[in-house]
Design a protein around this motif. Structure first.
Motif, mmCIF file in Angstrom:
data_model
loop_
_atom_site.group_PDB
_atom_site.id
_atom_site.type_symbol
_atom_site.label_atom_id
_atom_site.label_comp_id
_atom_site.label_asym_id
_atom_site.label_seq_id
_atom_site.Cartn_x
_atom_site.Cartn_y
_atom_site.Cartn_z
ATOM 1 N N PHE A 99 2.176 37.080 45.612
ATOM 2 C CA PHE A 99 2.055 36.010 46.612
ATOM 3 C C PHE A 99 1.462 34.753 45.985
ATOM 4 C CE2 PHE A 99 -0.201 33.678 49.916
ATOM 5 C CZ PHE A 99 0.771 33.569 50.902
ATOM 6 N N LEU A 100 0.387 34.917 45.205
ATOM 7 C CA LEU A 100 -0.254 33.756 44.581
ATOM 8 C C LEU A 100 0.645 33.110 43.533
ATOM 9 C CD1 LEU A 100 -3.914 35.050 44.257
ATOM 10 C CD2 LEU A 100 -2.986 33.440 45.934
ATOM 11 N N SER A 101 1.442 33.909 42.849
ATOM 12 C CA SER A 101 2.398 33.346 41.883
ATOM 13 C C SER A 101 3.397 32.436 42.593
ATOM 14 C CB SER A 101 3.147 34.458 41.153
ATOM 15 O OG SER A 101 2.270 35.210 40.369
ATOM 16 N N GLY A 102 3.872 32.866 43.743
ATOM 17 C CA GLY A 102 4.785 32.026 44.523
ATOM 18 C C GLY A 102 4.109 30.774 45.039
ATOM 19 N N LEU A 107 3.409 24.817 44.415
ATOM 20 C CA LEU A 107 2.517 23.672 44.265
ATOM 21 C C LEU A 107 2.554 23.087 42.850
ATOM 22 C CD1 LEU A 107 -0.550 25.123 46.196
ATOM 23 C CD2 LEU A 107 1.095 23.437 47.021
ATOM 24 N N SER A 108 3.447 23.576 42.011
ATOM 25 C CA SER A 108 3.568 23.172 40.599
ATOM 26 C C SER A 108 2.284 23.450 39.836
ATOM 27 C CB SER A 108 3.939 21.692 40.479
ATOM 28 O OG SER A 108 5.161 21.434 41.115
ATOM 29 N N GLY A 109 1.587 24.497 40.217
ATOM 30 C CA GLY A 109 0.342 24.870 39.557
ATOM 31 C C GLY A 109 0.565 25.958 38.535
ATOM 32 N N THR A 110 -0.527 26.630 38.167
ATOM 33 C CA THR A 110 -0.448 27.721 37.195
ATOM 34 C C THR A 110 -1.329 28.879 37.632
ATOM 35 O OG1 THR A 110 -2.259 26.793 35.883
ATOM 36 C CG2 THR A 110 -0.032 26.188 35.221
ATOM 37 N N ILE A 111 -0.971 30.061 37.145
ATOM 38 C CA ILE A 111 -1.798 31.244 37.338
ATOM 39 C C ILE A 111 -1.964 31.880 35.964
ATOM 40 C CG2 ILE A 111 0.186 32.690 37.965
ATOM 41 C CD1 ILE A 111 -1.756 34.260 39.829
ATOM 42 N N CYS A 121 -6.164 30.673 39.363
ATOM 43 C CA CYS A 121 -5.057 29.966 40.003
ATOM 44 C C CYS A 121 -5.448 28.504 40.131
ATOM 45 C CB CYS A 121 -4.776 30.532 41.388
ATOM 46 S SG CYS A 121 -4.413 32.294 41.394
ATOM 47 N N THR A 122 -4.592 27.606 39.635
ATOM 48 C CA THR A 122 -4.932 26.188 39.659
ATOM 49 C C THR A 122 -3.778 25.376 40.222
ATOM 50 O OG1 THR A 122 -4.148 25.904 37.392
ATOM 51 C CG2 THR A 122 -6.482 26.355 37.682
ATOM 52 N N PRO A 123 -4.086 24.307 40.962
ATOM 53 C CA PRO A 123 -3.040 23.383 41.395
ATOM 54 C C PRO A 123 -2.604 22.514 40.222
ATOM 55 C CG PRO A 123 -5.178 22.629 42.137
ATOM 56 C CD PRO A 123 -5.396 23.950 41.477
ATOM 57 N N ASP A 124 -1.612 21.680 40.433
ATOM 58 C CA ASP A 124 -1.073 20.855 39.341
ATOM 59 C C ASP A 124 -2.058 19.807 38.844
ATOM 60 O OD1 ASP A 124 -0.955 19.320 41.639
ATOM 61 O OD2 ASP A 124 0.944 18.386 41.123
ATOM 62 N N SER A 125 -3.105 19.515 39.595
ATOM 63 C CA SER A 125 -4.073 18.496 39.185
ATOM 64 C C SER A 125 -5.076 19.012 38.154
ATOM 65 C CB SER A 125 -4.824 17.958 40.408
ATOM 66 O OG SER A 125 -5.506 19.012 41.047
ATOM 67 N N VAL A 126 -5.046 20.325 37.859
ATOM 68 C CA VAL A 126 -5.981 20.920 36.910
ATOM 69 C C VAL A 126 -5.203 21.410 35.700
ATOM 70 C CG1 VAL A 126 -7.674 22.763 36.557
ATOM 71 C CG2 VAL A 126 -7.527 21.614 38.762
ATOM 72 N N GLU A 127 -5.661 21.016 34.524
ATOM 73 C CA GLU A 127 -5.015 21.439 33.284
ATOM 74 C C GLU A 127 -5.859 22.516 32.622
ATOM 75 O OE1 GLU A 127 -4.026 19.547 28.922
ATOM 76 O OE2 GLU A 127 -4.114 18.211 30.650
ATOM 77 N N ILE A 128 -5.204 23.566 32.145
ATOM 78 C CA ILE A 128 -5.902 24.659 31.477
ATOM 79 C C ILE A 128 -5.562 24.604 29.995
ATOM 80 C CG2 ILE A 128 -6.158 27.153 31.305
ATOM 81 C CD1 ILE A 128 -5.268 27.299 34.218
ATOM 82 N N GLN A 129 -6.594 24.674 29.154
ATOM 83 C CA GLN A 129 -6.394 24.703 27.709
ATOM 84 C C GLN A 129 -6.933 26.005 27.160
ATOM 85 O OE1 GLN A 129 -8.392 21.196 26.255
ATOM 86 N NE2 GLN A 129 -6.441 20.194 25.909
#
Length: 143
Positions: A99-102, A107-111, A121-129
């Motif tokens: 569900f969270l992956s969907g 939302l164009s985010g990432t998990i 789980c992050t929305p598109d406004s957060v970048e993960i490095q």
């Protein structure tokens, strides 16, 4: 007081006839109030380092699949969420991750998996490095 008289005229509390003749014919330049940030912005390429508001990370430990909607609501509000699935059955954990992956896809985010049964789980406004997997591989080499 010219600005105040104009304001009173606009809202209808004072009529133009009440004003003396010399005030009617003279247009005073209006003073525009700006905050210090706007003044710096107008002068050049000065950027305030405090212009971005703080981001809150939500920690969530769902007990059942029904708690997943709350996590999705946080993501829709553009808040990153760390989800700990250690207190749910494995079959429910899989449903929650699906569900969270969907949700993050919509939302164009990432998990990202950051630990055993722990996901970020992050929305598109957060970048993960970086990657936690690299650290986990290093840990395994010490054991």
């Amino acid at each position: 007081m010219g600005v105040m008289n104009k304001f009173l005229n606009i809202i209808g509390l004072r009529e133009e006839e009440d004003m003396p003749e010399d005030h009617r014919s003279v247009d005073e330049p209006e003073e525009i109030e700006t905050n210090p940030f706007e003044q710096r912005k107008v002068k050049g390429n000065v950027v305030s380092i405090h212009s971005q508001k703080s981001v809150r990370v939500v920690l969530n430990e769902p007990r059942s699949y029904e708690d997943t909607q709350e996590i999705a609501d946080h993501l829709r509000s553009r808040r990153p969420v760390i989800v700990n699935l250690q207190r749910v059955r494995p079959d429910q954990g899989k449903r929650i991750v699906d569900f969270l992956s969907g949700t993050v896809y919509a939302l164009s985010g990432t998990i990202s998996k950051i630990g055993p049964q722990i996901f970020l789980c992050t929305p598109d406004s957060v970048e993960i490095q970086g990657s936690i997997k690299e650290m986990m591989d290093d840990e395994n080499s010490y054991n």
